[in-house]
Design an enzyme around this catalytic site. Structure first.
Site, mmCIF file in Angstrom:
data_model
loop_
_atom_site.group_PDB
_atom_site.id
_atom_site.type_symbol
_atom_site.label_atom_id
_atom_site.label_comp_id
_atom_site.label_asym_id
_atom_site.label_seq_id
_atom_site.Cartn_x
_atom_site.Cartn_y
_atom_site.Cartn_z
ATOM 1 N N LYS A 51 9.430 35.037 -14.768
ATOM 2 C CA LYS A 51 7.904 35.080 -15.096
ATOM 3 C C LYS A 51 7.591 34.537 -16.182
ATOM 4 C CE LYS A 51 8.047 39.471 -12.117
ATOM 5 N NZ LYS A 51 8.332 40.884 -12.517
ATOM 6 N N ASP A 104 14.597 38.262 -13.732
ATOM 7 C CA ASP A 104 13.264 38.305 -13.309
ATOM 8 C C ASP A 104 12.115 37.976 -14.514
ATOM 9 O OD1 ASP A 104 11.424 39.688 -10.847
ATOM 10 O OD2 ASP A 104 10.937 40.552 -12.744
ATOM 11 N N VAL A 145 6.596 45.050 0.079
ATOM 12 C CA VAL A 145 5.140 44.483 0.010
ATOM 13 C C VAL A 145 4.510 44.015 1.209
ATOM 14 C CG1 VAL A 145 4.034 42.504 -1.438
ATOM 15 C CG2 VAL A 145 5.918 43.882 -2.479
HETATM 16 P P1 NAP Z 1 11.930 43.345 0.701
HETATM 17 O O1 NAP Z 1 11.406 44.679 0.711
HETATM 18 O O2 NAP Z 1 13.340 43.041 0.539
HETATM 19 O O3 NAP Z 1 11.279 42.496 2.089
HETATM 20 C C1 NAP Z 1 11.795 41.394 2.406
HETATM 21 C C2 NAP Z 1 11.252 40.962 3.816
HETATM 22 O O4 NAP Z 1 11.408 39.579 4.120
HETATM 23 C C3 NAP Z 1 11.934 41.870 4.965
HETATM 24 O O5 NAP Z 1 10.800 42.113 6.182
HETATM 25 C C4 NAP Z 1 12.966 40.887 5.704
HETATM 26 O O6 NAP Z 1 13.157 41.327 7.055
HETATM 27 C C5 NAP Z 1 12.197 39.648 5.569
HETATM 28 N N1 NAP Z 1 13.280 38.590 5.352
HETATM 29 C C6 NAP Z 1 14.165 38.384 4.359
HETATM 30 N N2 NAP Z 1 14.982 37.243 4.586
HETATM 31 C C7 NAP Z 1 14.593 36.803 5.621
HETATM 32 C C8 NAP Z 1 14.860 35.717 6.431
HETATM 33 N N3 NAP Z 1 15.886 35.021 5.911
HETATM 34 N N4 NAP Z 1 14.445 35.335 7.644
HETATM 35 C C9 NAP Z 1 13.130 36.339 8.088
HETATM 36 N N5 NAP Z 1 12.744 37.343 7.470
HETATM 37 C C10 NAP Z 1 13.290 37.623 6.344
HETATM 38 O O7 NAP Z 1 11.381 42.604 -0.572
HETATM 39 P P2 NAP Z 1 9.992 42.932 -1.399
HETATM 40 O O8 NAP Z 1 10.153 44.005 -2.270
HETATM 41 O O9 NAP Z 1 8.702 43.180 -0.359
HETATM 42 O O10 NAP Z 1 9.682 41.815 -2.085
HETATM 43 C C11 NAP Z 1 9.171 40.677 -1.491
HETATM 44 C C12 NAP Z 1 8.679 39.354 -2.538
HETATM 45 O O11 NAP Z 1 7.597 40.228 -3.219
HETATM 46 C C13 NAP Z 1 9.914 39.146 -3.483
HETATM 47 O O12 NAP Z 1 9.725 37.834 -3.560
HETATM 48 C C14 NAP Z 1 9.595 39.901 -4.733
HETATM 49 O O13 NAP Z 1 10.168 39.485 -5.861
HETATM 50 C C15 NAP Z 1 8.164 39.863 -4.831
HETATM 51 N N6 NAP Z 1 7.409 41.073 -5.629
HETATM 52 C C16 NAP Z 1 7.812 42.373 -5.362
HETATM 53 C C17 NAP Z 1 7.009 43.347 -5.941
HETATM 54 C C18 NAP Z 1 7.508 44.884 -5.734
HETATM 55 O O14 NAP Z 1 7.014 45.567 -6.448
HETATM 56 N N7 NAP Z 1 8.404 45.131 -4.919
HETATM 57 C C19 NAP Z 1 6.131 43.080 -6.924
HETATM 58 C C20 NAP Z 1 5.658 41.489 -7.129
HETATM 59 C C21 NAP Z 1 6.495 40.664 -6.360
HETATM 60 P P3 NAP Z 1 13.667 42.634 7.646
HETATM 61 O O15 NAP Z 1 12.614 43.747 7.226
HETATM 62 O O16 NAP Z 1 13.737 42.451 8.728
HETATM 63 O O17 NAP Z 1 15.151 42.710 6.937
HETATM 64 N N1 HSE Z 2 11.098 43.617 -9.403
HETATM 65 C C1 HSE Z 2 10.026 43.313 -10.009
HETATM 66 C C2 HSE Z 2 9.536 44.198 -11.202
HETATM 67 C C3 HSE Z 2 8.655 43.387 -9.044
HETATM 68 O O1 HSE Z 2 10.171 45.178 -11.295
HETATM 69 O O2 HSE Z 2 8.940 43.786 -12.171
HETATM 70 C C4 HSE Z 2 7.317 42.849 -9.701
HETATM 71 O O3 HSE Z 2 7.612 41.392 -9.897
#
Ligand code: NAP
Ligand code: HSE
Length: 428
Positions: free
Chosen positions: A205, A201, A15
């Site tokens: 929500k 999850d 994201v």
């Molecule tokens: P992700 O791909 O795992 O990305 C996490 C990022 O945070 C990475 O860049 C990581 O760094 C960084 N990070 C993690 N721990 C850290 C720390 N201790 N110090 C510094 N940097 C750190 O996760 P994502 O899918 O983008 O999701 C991010 C958030 O959005 C979550 O809360 C998720 O629930 C929410 N969300 C996701 C979606 C979806 O569709 N994926 C939709 C709605 C909400 P590195 O890259 O260097 O490892």
């Molecule tokens: N992992 C979550 C889902 C991302 O699949 O709905 C969106 O919050």
């Protein structure tokens, strides 16, 4: 008038990278919308080498203090996920009067009120549109446009990963494991998909939605929660045969000043609008005393859709810095008891593996009758030659969950029952 508003990001994963790309690409448009320059300051990551080739001119850091102590950063977008250290970082930023935008449902479900209070105390704000329903606007409408309503019920497909998986399993006959892998590859799943498939999850929500809809804090740990890991193609096919689809449904109902919350795979009649919400789509159906029924539907996960909600919050926060401050205040108006899922009333689908002997059906219907549960219909298959067990699917009339659970306990003790595979509520 402010000359520029500094924005920093915590995280540049699925994201975060999409938000970063859009901030860079749409600079002119965003500046016009805000009425001042949005200036990208720092991006916090764990491993800079993973990111600095793709985003050449971005100031990556591994040190949170660079963001915390940057006087020019006013808005911080938290996209790391998980509780630790995200909650502590958000709290430190709010204490400094910074404005936080987050997609983190784990943190907002468990500490939303605490962080909102902290924001108010320090003249800061916290926005979290992306924490529920990905790109669907739902936090904003509940916090503003529907505020005059007394909300009676929430029903939602609010996890994109599991909805996508169940759609692939049924439509493409894909295995559970392959469907999960595809959801992960598409960037829908959480870094650890356990929370997705176990319904946690969705429970986070639902707790956030309850906070806004019913003006109470709901502990997500108190929500009855059942994931999709026991669902097999057989269940999806039986449901289809009976005129239903199976979805991971999150429900909260206000009855006699008590809320009942439940997250579980549910049989939804094909006549219901929620039955048609497939793939990564999410939908949230609300009943309000003034508005009646409203349904919000759209992409519930995925980098691009989620970045839409996040950037909306960033632009709104920046406009508020320019003109005034506002919080999505999770006001605690009500004292409502959270009722135990035992009181949850529904028709139920029950699938059992039974020994192929006479008297099985009589034994099970006897147990159901002892618990005052009435059976509406039964499907029984021929016995499998190898295992010598037959599949028995029972549909009940409306019954109380507590009674169903105690009947299941007795059924499990019955020698002729090999296993109880699935117990799922039904929406007609
Ligand atoms: P992700 O791909 O795992 O990305 C996490 C990022 O945070 C990475 O860049 C990581 O760094 C960084 N990070 C993690 N721990 C850290 C720390 N201790 N110090 C510094 N940097 C750190 O996760 P994502 O899918 O983008 O999701 C991010 C958030 O959005 C979550 O809360 C998720 O629930 C929410 N969300 C996701 C979606 C979806 O569709 N994926 C939709 C709605 C909400 P590195 O890259 O260097 O490892
Ligand atoms: N992992 C979550 C889902 C991302 O699949 O709905 C969106 O919050």
């Amino acid at each position: 008038m402010t000359d520029s508003v500094g924005v920093s990001l915590l995280g540049a994963g699925n994201v975060g990278a999409a938000v970063l790309s859009a901030l860079i690409k749409d600079t002119e448009r965003n500046n016009q919308l805000v009425g001042t320059k949005l200036e990208l300051r720092y991006v916090l990551v764990r491993d800079i080498k993973k990111h600095d080739k793709k985003f050449k001119d971005v100031n990556f850091t591994k040190n949170f203090n660079d963001v915390l102590n940057d006087e020019h950063t006013s808005i911080i977008v938290e996209l790391m996920g998980g509780q630790v250290p995200a909650k502590e970082y958000i709290a430190s930023l709010l204490k400094k009067g910074k404005h936080v935008v987050t997609a983190n449902k784990d943190v907002m479900a468990q500490s939303g009120s605490e962080l909102t209070d902290l924001a108010v105390k320090h003249g800061a704000s916290i926005r979290y549109e992306a924490s529920v329903g990905g790109g669907i606007p739902i936090i904003g409408p509940l916090s503003r446009d529907l505020l005059a309503n007394e909300i009676f019920s929430i029903s939602g497909i609010i996890n994109g990963t599991t909805n996508y998986m169940l759609s692939l399993m049924f439509q493409e006959k894909m295995s559970y494991q392959n469907a999960l892998l595809k959801a992960q590859q598409s960037g829908y799943a959480e870094p650890d998909p356990y929370n997705d498939v176990q319904g946690i999850d969705a429970a986070y929500k639902l707790a956030i939605l309850c906070g806004l809809a019913f003006h109470v804090d709901v502990d997500p740990g108190s929500i009855f929660c059942q994931g999709i890991s026991s669902i097999e193609l057989k269940d999806l096919n039986y449901a289809d045969e009976l005129g239903y689809v199976i979805k991971l449904l999150a429900r909260a109902e206000l009855i006699d000043n008590k809320i009942t919350c439940i997250v579980c795979p549910t049989l939804i009649s094909k006549q219901e609008p929620l039955s048609k919400v497939d793939g990564v789509l999410n939908a949230i159906q609300l009943q309000g005393n003034l508005v009646g029924q409203v349904i919000f539907e759209g992409p519930g996960a995925g980098a691009s859709a989620t970045s839409s909600a996040i950037l909306g919050d960033v632009i709104d926060a920046a406009k508020n810095i320019k003109y005034s401050f506002s919080n999505l205040n999770n006001a605690q108006l009500n004292k409502i008891e959270v009722s135990n899922s035992e009181n949850f009333i529904s028709r139920y689908y029950l699938r059992l593996n039974v020994v192929d002997e006479s008297g099985v059906l009589a034994a099970i219907s006897g147990i159901m009758s002892e618990h005052q549960i009435s059976i509406a219909s039964v499907i029984q298959t021929e016995a499998d030659q190898e295992s010598q067990t037959a599949q028995l699917v029972l549909i009940t009339h409306e019954a109380n969950r507590g009674k169903i659970d105690s009947a299941i306990n007795s059924i499990k003790k019955e020698k002729k029952v090999d296993s109880v595979v699935n117990l799922l509520p039904i929406i007609d």
